[in-house]
Write a protein that holds these residues in place. Structure first.
Motif, short mmCIF file in Angstrom:
data_model
loop_
_atom_site.label_atom_id
_atom_site.label_comp_id
_atom_site.label_asym_id
_atom_site.label_seq_id
_atom_site.Cartn_x
_atom_site.Cartn_y
_atom_site.Cartn_z
N LEU A 113 -22.45 27.76 48.50
CA LEU A 113 -22.65 29.10 49.05
C LEU A 113 -22.91 30.11 47.96
O LEU A 113 -23.72 31.03 48.11
N ASN A 114 -22.21 29.98 46.86
CA ASN A 114 -22.39 30.92 45.75
C ASN A 114 -23.74 30.72 45.06
O ASN A 114 -24.39 31.69 44.64
N LYS A 115 -24.16 29.47 44.97
CA LYS A 115 -25.41 29.14 44.28
C LYS A 115 -26.64 29.44 45.13
O LYS A 115 -27.70 29.81 44.61
N GLY A 116 -26.49 29.26 46.44
CA GLY A 116 -27.63 29.45 47.33
C GLY A 116 -28.45 28.19 47.46
O GLY A 116 -28.28 27.24 46.69
N PRO A 117 -29.36 28.13 48.43
CA PRO A 117 -30.13 26.91 48.68
C PRO A 117 -31.29 26.71 47.71
O PRO A 117 -31.75 27.66 47.07
N LYS A 118 -31.72 25.48 47.61
CA LYS A 118 -32.92 25.15 46.85
C LYS A 118 -34.11 25.31 47.78
O LYS A 118 -34.11 24.77 48.89
N CYS A 119 -35.10 26.06 47.35
CA CYS A 119 -36.24 26.31 48.23
C CYS A 119 -37.49 26.61 47.40
O CYS A 119 -37.44 26.71 46.17
N GLN A 120 -38.59 26.74 48.10
CA GLN A 120 -39.86 27.09 47.45
C GLN A 120 -40.01 28.61 47.48
O GLN A 120 -39.90 29.24 48.53
N PHE A 121 -40.23 29.19 46.31
CA PHE A 121 -40.35 30.64 46.24
C PHE A 121 -41.41 31.01 45.20
O PHE A 121 -41.80 30.19 44.36
N LEU A 122 -41.85 32.25 45.25
CA LEU A 122 -42.88 32.74 44.35
C LEU A 122 -42.24 33.12 43.02
O LEU A 122 -41.43 34.04 42.95
N ASN A 123 -42.60 32.41 41.97
CA ASN A 123 -42.08 32.68 40.63
C ASN A 123 -43.25 33.13 39.76
O ASN A 123 -44.11 32.33 39.41
N SER A 124 -43.28 34.42 39.45
CA SER A 124 -44.42 35.03 38.74
C SER A 124 -45.65 34.91 39.62
O SER A 124 -45.77 35.61 40.61
N THR A 125 -46.54 34.01 39.31
CA THR A 125 -47.77 33.88 40.11
C THR A 125 -47.89 32.52 40.79
O THR A 125 -48.89 32.25 41.45
N THR A 126 -46.88 31.67 40.64
CA THR A 126 -46.96 30.33 41.23
C THR A 126 -45.75 30.06 42.11
O THR A 126 -44.65 30.59 41.88
N ASN A 127 -45.96 29.23 43.13
CA ASN A 127 -44.86 28.81 43.98
C ASN A 127 -44.13 27.64 43.32
O ASN A 127 -44.77 26.68 42.86
N THR A 128 -42.83 27.72 43.27
CA THR A 128 -42.06 26.68 42.62
C THR A 128 -40.80 26.39 43.43
O THR A 128 -40.37 27.23 44.23
N TRP A 129 -40.23 25.22 43.23
CA TRP A 129 -38.99 24.85 43.89
C TRP A 129 -37.83 25.10 42.94
O TRP A 129 -37.87 24.71 41.77
N GLY A 130 -36.80 25.74 43.44
CA GLY A 130 -35.64 26.01 42.61
C GLY A 130 -34.60 26.83 43.36
O GLY A 130 -34.58 26.87 44.60
N TYR A 131 -33.76 27.51 42.60
CA TYR A 131 -32.68 28.33 43.17
C TYR A 131 -32.93 29.79 42.83
O TYR A 131 -32.62 30.24 41.71
N PRO A 132 -33.50 30.54 43.76
CA PRO A 132 -33.86 31.94 43.46
C PRO A 132 -32.67 32.90 43.47
O PRO A 132 -32.78 34.03 42.98
N PHE A 133 -31.54 32.48 44.01
CA PHE A 133 -30.39 33.38 44.11
C PHE A 133 -29.36 33.06 43.03
O PHE A 133 -29.30 31.94 42.51
N HIS A 134 -28.54 34.05 42.72
CA HIS A 134 -27.55 33.88 41.65
C HIS A 134 -26.22 34.53 42.04
O HIS A 134 -26.20 35.65 42.55
N ASN A 135 -25.14 33.79 41.81
CA ASN A 135 -23.79 34.32 42.02
C ASN A 135 -23.58 34.94 43.39
O ASN A 135 -22.92 35.97 43.53
N GLY A 136 -24.15 34.32 44.42
CA GLY A 136 -23.93 34.77 45.79
C GLY A 136 -24.53 36.12 46.11
O GLY A 136 -24.12 36.75 47.10
N ASN A 137 -25.50 36.58 45.32
CA ASN A 137 -26.05 37.92 45.54
C ASN A 137 -26.81 38.04 46.86
O ASN A 137 -27.07 39.14 47.34
N TYR A 138 -27.16 36.92 47.46
CA TYR A 138 -27.92 36.95 48.72
C TYR A 138 -27.01 37.04 49.95
O TYR A 138 -27.48 37.35 51.05
N LEU A 139 -25.72 36.78 49.76
CA LEU A 139 -24.80 36.70 50.91
C LEU A 139 -24.72 38.01 51.69
O LEU A 139 -24.66 38.00 52.92
N GLY A 140 -24.72 39.12 51.00
CA GLY A 140 -24.62 40.41 51.69
C GLY A 140 -25.95 41.11 51.83
O GLY A 140 -26.01 42.26 52.27
#
Length: 203
Positions: A113-140
């Motif tokens: 929950l703190n780390k967040g899910p692994k997903c495909q997201f836009l990183n700079s100009t390319t789509n990549t798979w990884g963890y875009p969230f950090h320290n549960g910042n997405y929870l709220g």
């Protein structure tokens, strides 16, 4: 209620929780109901917190607790009460196993929950798979959930299932802790042999 009766109630509660935890963990392998490459599944799902910790490891304590009520051990040296005391003592050991299993699931779920899910997201100009969230910042901040482009609804999917695993793991830990205390009373007093167990007669 006798110590054995209390243990049976706990066992009845733990079994369905173990099944639900197993199902929740399995569903995490199909984020958003989709079948995706195994490399794209959140790492914590592969730790099998719900399947092993709160699932398989929890079945053994639950079955032991269920059997305590009808324990008909002949005892030691012809003393039936001695046998029942030993059975209650054994339940403490299995309760400890249950706490360890549920605790493992609880920790894995909290980390996920703190780390967040692994997903495909836009990183700079390319789509990549990884963890875009950090320290549960997405929870709220639900507005941040759109950062994950694929799989669809991955954030809410993982958040819901890992939250359920966290809650159920916590409940299992509490129930096993209660049985550890109940087992201690049963060991010291005997099942339904004295007032500390709330019983007034033999099982």
């Amino acid at each position: 209620m006798c110590c054995g009766g209390c243990a049976k109630c706990l066992g009845v509660t733990l079994l369905p929780l173990a099944v639900l935890c197993t199902i929740a963990n399995i569903l995490l392998f199909f984020p958003g109901g989709e079948i995706i490459d195994s490399d794209h599944i959140t790492d914590e799902v592969w730790y099998f917190g719900g399947i092993l910790g709160s699932g398989v490891l929890m079945v053994f304590p639950a079955l032991v607790f269920l059997g305590l009520k009808n324990n008909d051990c002949c005892g030691c040296c012809g003393n039936e009460g001695c046998g029942k005391r030993f059975a209650m003592f054994t339940s403490i050991i299995f309760a400890a196993i249950g706490v360890v299993g549920a605790g493992y699931n609880f920790i894995v779920s909290a980390v996920a929950l703190n780390k967040g899910p692994k997903c495909q997201f836009l990183n700079s100009t390319t789509n990549t798979w990884g963890y875009p969230f950090h320290n549960g910042n997405y929870l709220g901040e639900s507005a941040m959930w759109d950062t994950c482009e694929s799989p669809k609804s991955i954030v809410s999917w993982n958040l819901t299932l890992f939250s359920l695993l966290l809650i159920m793991g916590g409940v299992q830990m509490v129930l096993c802790a209660i049985q550890a205390i109940n087992g201690l009373f049963g060991t010291l007093c005997g099942d339904c042999k004295c007032g500390c167990c709330g019983g007034d007669g033999p099982v």
